[in-house]
Design a protein around this motif. Structure first.
Motif: not given
Length: 225
Positions: A168-184
């Motif tokens: 029951n955490s309020r944490a949001v997940i962030e992603v970093d590395g090679g992110i673009g329109l092809q995999n977002a």
């Protein structure tokens, strides 16, 4: 309205014209500034420190998200908070006493985040997840921009989402590395809420348009995709 956030990584910007990059983020549909701090020890490269962050923060009209890829980050939490960081993320691998460092971040007045390298299991977060505001899943090995996205990260995002739900955490997940329109869309469907995009934004002919496209993606988290 989009349910996810876009955080352009200024590491990929042209530092000869840093003011232009700041203006771009301010005037675009981006939500956060993402600032990568590298010490040449925890990761191979050296980037920038508190002085540059202070300059960026003075011009920033949006949330300043500072990602510390450094050894023993607890020594520097206060100074990065004073420099203008709204959120500070440290690496689990760099903290002998992770819970203590998370508390230091919270006491500084910043939002607290913990990052995991590709090889680090999500279970490392179990004893701090309830105290976190963000979990940053590295989808490349940290230290260099422009790397290819590691697709094995998708199941890890689902595991992180499940851990957050169970606690029951309020944490949001962030992603970093090679992110673009092809995999977002894939990472958003797996549970990510914050997309860090560096080369995909600042390497584009029209960075603001790419930010708009990333914001426009319609992807609701699903159980398993």
């Amino acid at each position: 309205m989009s349910s996810h956030l876009v955080a352009p990584s200024l590491l990929a910007a042209d530092f000869r014209h840093l003011d232009r990059a700041i203006d771009l983020v301010n005037t675009s549909e981006a939500d956060w500034f993402h600032l990568d701090v590298m010490d040449g020890r925890f990761v191979p490269n050296i980037s920038f420190g508190q002085f540059i962050i202070e300059q960026i923060a003075q011009g920033a009209e949006k949330y300043v998200d500072v990602h510390l890829m450094i050894e023993d980050p607890g020594r520097y939490i206060e100074s990065f908070a004073r420099a203008g960081a709204n959120g500070i993320t440290v690496h689990a691998e760099a903290c002998t006493h992770l819970h203590r460092v998370v508390q230091q971040i919270k006491e500084s007045g910043a939002k607290a985040g913990v990052a995991l390298n590709p090889h680090t299991p999500v279970s490392h977060l179990e004893n701090v997840i309830e105290d976190l505001d963000t979990v940053l899943i590295m989808t490349v090995n940290p230290g260099f921009g422009g790397q290819k996205f590691i697709y094995q990260s998708i199941p890890k995002l689902r595991q992180t989402r499940d851990l957050i739900t169970v606690h029951n955490s309020r944490a949001v997940i962030e992603v970093d590395g090679g992110i673009g329109l092809q995999n977002a869309q894939k990472v958003l469907e797996a549970g990510a809420r914050v997309l860090v995009a560096g080369s995909a934004v600042f390497g584009a002919d029209d960075p603001a348009a790419v930010i708009s496209q990333l914001k426009a993606i319609d992807a609701n988290p699903v159980a398993y995709v």
